[in-house]
Motif scaffolding. Structure first.
Motif, PDB file in Angstrom:
ATOM      1  N   LYS A  11       0.855  -1.181   0.000  1.00 60.69           N
ATOM      2  CA  LYS A  11       0.000   0.000   0.000  1.00 60.69           C
ATOM      3  C   LYS A  11       0.895   1.236   0.000  1.00 60.69           C
ATOM      4  N   ASP A  12       0.569   2.207  -0.810  1.00 63.07           N
ATOM      5  CA  ASP A  12       1.259   3.502  -0.802  1.00 63.07           C
ATOM      6  C   ASP A  12       2.754   3.403  -1.074  1.00 63.07           C
ATOM      7  N   ALA A  13       3.160   2.582  -1.999  1.00 56.46           N
ATOM      8  CA  ALA A  13       4.570   2.530  -2.402  1.00 56.46           C
ATOM      9  C   ALA A  13       4.622   2.795  -3.903  1.00 56.46           C
ATOM     10  N   ASP A  14       5.743   3.280  -4.398  1.00 52.06           N
ATOM     11  CA  ASP A  14       5.861   3.437  -5.838  1.00 52.06           C
ATOM     12  C   ASP A  14       7.000   2.570  -6.360  1.00 52.06           C
ATOM     13  N   HIS A  15       7.004   2.352  -7.652  1.00 50.16           N
ATOM     14  CA  HIS A  15       7.966   1.398  -8.208  1.00 50.16           C
ATOM     15  C   HIS A  15       9.401   1.901  -8.121  1.00 50.16           C
ATOM     16  N   GLN A  16       9.606   3.210  -7.963  1.00 50.89           N
ATOM     17  CA  GLN A  16      10.982   3.703  -7.804  1.00 50.89           C
ATOM     18  C   GLN A  16      11.545   3.311  -6.431  1.00 50.89           C
ATOM     19  N   TRP A  50       5.648  -5.236 -11.627  1.00 48.65           N
ATOM     20  CA  TRP A  50       4.973  -4.297 -10.725  1.00 48.65           C
ATOM     21  C   TRP A  50       3.661  -3.900 -11.381  1.00 48.65           C
ATOM     22  N   LEU A  51       2.549  -4.142 -10.694  1.00 44.93           N
ATOM     23  CA  LEU A  51       1.237  -3.775 -11.217  1.00 44.93           C
ATOM     24  C   LEU A  51       0.576  -2.796 -10.255  1.00 44.93           C
ATOM     25  N   PRO A  52       0.617  -1.490 -10.587  1.00 47.11           N
ATOM     26  CA  PRO A  52      -0.012  -0.502  -9.715  1.00 47.11           C
ATOM     27  C   PRO A  52      -1.513  -0.742  -9.600  1.00 47.11           C
ATOM     28  N   LYS A  53      -2.033  -0.536  -8.408  1.00 43.72           N
ATOM     29  CA  LYS A  53      -3.472  -0.636  -8.133  1.00 43.72           C
ATOM     30  C   LYS A  53      -4.061  -1.949  -8.645  1.00 43.72           C
ATOM     31  N   ALA A  54      -3.369  -3.046  -8.360  1.00 41.12           N
ATOM     32  CA  ALA A  54      -3.848  -4.367  -8.784  1.00 41.12           C
ATOM     33  C   ALA A  54      -5.145  -4.731  -8.077  1.00 41.12           C
ATOM     34  N   VAL A  55      -5.246  -4.373  -6.780  1.00 36.80           N
ATOM     35  CA  VAL A  55      -6.450  -4.624  -5.987  1.00 36.80           C
ATOM     36  C   VAL A  55      -6.764  -3.335  -5.235  1.00 36.80           C
ATOM     37  N   GLY A  56      -7.679  -2.521  -5.780  1.00 33.86           N
ATOM     38  CA  GLY A  56      -7.995  -1.238  -5.143  1.00 33.86           C
ATOM     39  C   GLY A  56      -6.754  -0.360  -5.085  1.00 33.86           C
ATOM     40  N   LYS A  57      -6.363   0.050  -3.860  1.00 29.23           N
ATOM     41  CA  LYS A  57      -5.183   0.905  -3.672  1.00 29.23           C
ATOM     42  C   LYS A  57      -3.900   0.087  -3.536  1.00 29.23           C
ATOM     43  N   TRP A  58      -4.010  -1.220  -3.635  1.00 28.53           N
ATOM     44  CA  TRP A  58      -2.874  -2.112  -3.388  1.00 28.53           C
ATOM     45  C   TRP A  58      -2.130  -2.432  -4.673  1.00 28.53           C
ATOM     46  N   HIS A  59      -0.805  -2.357  -4.606  1.00 28.11           N
ATOM     47  CA  HIS A  59       0.063  -2.614  -5.751  1.00 28.11           C
ATOM     48  C   HIS A  59       0.657  -4.013  -5.627  1.00 28.11           C
ATOM     49  N   SER A  60       0.695  -4.737  -6.730  1.00 28.57           N
ATOM     50  CA  SER A  60       1.237  -6.089  -6.742  1.00 28.57           C
ATOM     51  C   SER A  60       2.713  -6.063  -7.147  1.00 28.57           C
ATOM     52  N   GLY A  85       8.452   0.687   5.141  1.00 25.85           N
ATOM     53  CA  GLY A  85       7.562   1.274   6.132  1.00 25.85           C
ATOM     54  C   GLY A  85       6.124   1.439   5.685  1.00 25.85           C
ATOM     55  N   VAL A  86       5.692   0.612   4.713  1.00 28.43           N
ATOM     56  CA  VAL A  86       4.296   0.647   4.263  1.00 28.43           C
ATOM     57  C   VAL A  86       3.646  -0.695   4.563  1.00 28.43           C
ATOM     58  N   GLU A  87       2.328  -0.679   4.750  1.00 34.46           N
ATOM     59  CA  GLU A  87       1.615  -1.927   5.018  1.00 34.46           C
ATOM     60  C   GLU A  87       1.760  -2.866   3.821  1.00 34.46           C
ATOM     61  N   VAL A  88       1.971  -4.139   4.121  1.00 35.68           N
ATOM     62  CA  VAL A  88       2.161  -5.155   3.085  1.00 35.68           C
ATOM     63  C   VAL A  88       1.225  -6.322   3.380  1.00 35.68           C
ATOM     64  N   ARG A  89       0.696  -6.927   2.349  1.00 32.99           N
ATOM     65  CA  ARG A  89      -0.146  -8.124   2.500  1.00 32.99           C
ATOM     66  C   ARG A  89       0.365  -9.217   1.586  1.00 32.99           C
ATOM     67  N   CYS A  90       0.157 -10.457   2.028  1.00 30.78           N
ATOM     68  CA  CYS A  90       0.538 -11.603   1.206  1.00 30.78           C
ATOM     69  C   CYS A  90      -0.315 -12.793   1.597  1.00 30.78           C
ATOM     70  N   ALA A  91      -0.313 -13.792   0.742  1.00 33.44           N
ATOM     71  CA  ALA A  91      -1.005 -15.041   1.054  1.00 33.44           C
ATOM     72  C   ALA A  91      -0.219 -15.768   2.147  1.00 33.44           C
ATOM     73  N   PRO A  92      -0.895 -16.544   3.001  1.00 36.96           N
ATOM     74  CA  PRO A  92      -0.202 -17.230   4.092  1.00 36.96           C
ATOM     75  C   PRO A  92       0.688 -18.378   3.637  1.00 36.96           C
ATOM     76  N   THR A 119      -8.901 -11.470   6.932  1.00 39.56           N
ATOM     77  CA  THR A 119      -9.728 -11.855   5.797  1.00 39.56           C
ATOM     78  C   THR A 119      -9.743 -10.659   4.850  1.00 39.56           C
ATOM     79  N   TRP A 120      -9.317 -10.874   3.614  1.00 42.49           N
ATOM     80  CA  TRP A 120      -9.258  -9.800   2.612  1.00 42.49           C
ATOM     81  C   TRP A 120      -9.942 -10.324   1.367  1.00 42.49           C
ATOM     82  N   ARG A 121     -11.125  -9.804   1.101  1.00 39.12           N
ATOM     83  CA  ARG A 121     -11.889 -10.251  -0.061  1.00 39.12           C
ATOM     84  C   ARG A 121     -11.440  -9.441  -1.276  1.00 39.12           C
ATOM     85  N   THR A 122     -10.634 -10.081  -2.116  1.00 39.04           N
ATOM     86  CA  THR A 122     -10.055  -9.383  -3.265  1.00 39.04           C
ATOM     87  C   THR A 122     -10.839  -9.584  -4.533  1.00 39.04           C
ATOM     88  N   GLY A 123     -11.740 -10.562  -4.536  1.00 38.16           N
ATOM     89  CA  GLY A 123     -12.438 -10.896  -5.771  1.00 38.16           C
ATOM     90  C   GLY A 123     -13.791 -10.281  -5.873  1.00 38.16           C
TER      91      GLY A 123
END
Length: 123
Positions: A11-16, A50-60, A85-92, A119-123
């Motif tokens: 969340k809130d990171a850029d590719h640079q 790098w896929l910006p905004k792959a899921v809402g505001k989240w970048h893949s 220093g940004v929130e990160v999510r991943c599959a378990p 629980t994060w409903r991405t679909g």
């Protein structure tokens, strides 16, 4: 067991900023090549997508190799959080097509609160 590739969501990171972190962790990053909404580069010898905004505001961020310093998504996510220093999510764990939707909605969240399953409903 080592995962065949690594995918995390930031969340809130850029590719640079990502390129700088990957350059330190994996080796020098090539220039990003943009194809549509997707950016690609090489970090050391690892193909990166790098896929910006792959899921809402989240970048893949996808590292297309098993030859990373991290054995799995969670280890990479924790390293990304520590570096950026940004929130990160991943599959378990490794996700498989055959899993139920309920299993697919299980995610690990790495933030100022530490590591927790959500629980994060991405679909």
């Amino acid at each position: 067991m080592r995962q065949p590739d690594i995918e995390i969501y930031l969340k809130d990171a850029d590719h640079q900023a990502i390129a700088q972190w990957l350059g330190e962790a994996l080796g020098p990053c090539s220039t990003w090549q943009q194809k549509g909404q997707t950016y690609k580069c090489q970090a050391g010898d690892i193909p990166v997508t790098w896929l910006p905004k792959a899921v809402g505001k989240w970048h893949s961020l996808l590292l297309e190799s098993a030859n990373t310093p991290w054995p799995d998504d969670l280890a990479c996510a924790q390293a990304a959080y520590a570096a950026l220093g940004v929130e990160v999510r991943c599959a378990p764990g490794s996700w498989e097509e055959s899993e139920s939707d309920e299993q697919a909605d299980r995610w690990m969240r790495i933030s100022d609160d530490g590591v927790e399953e959500i629980t994060w409903r991405t679909g």
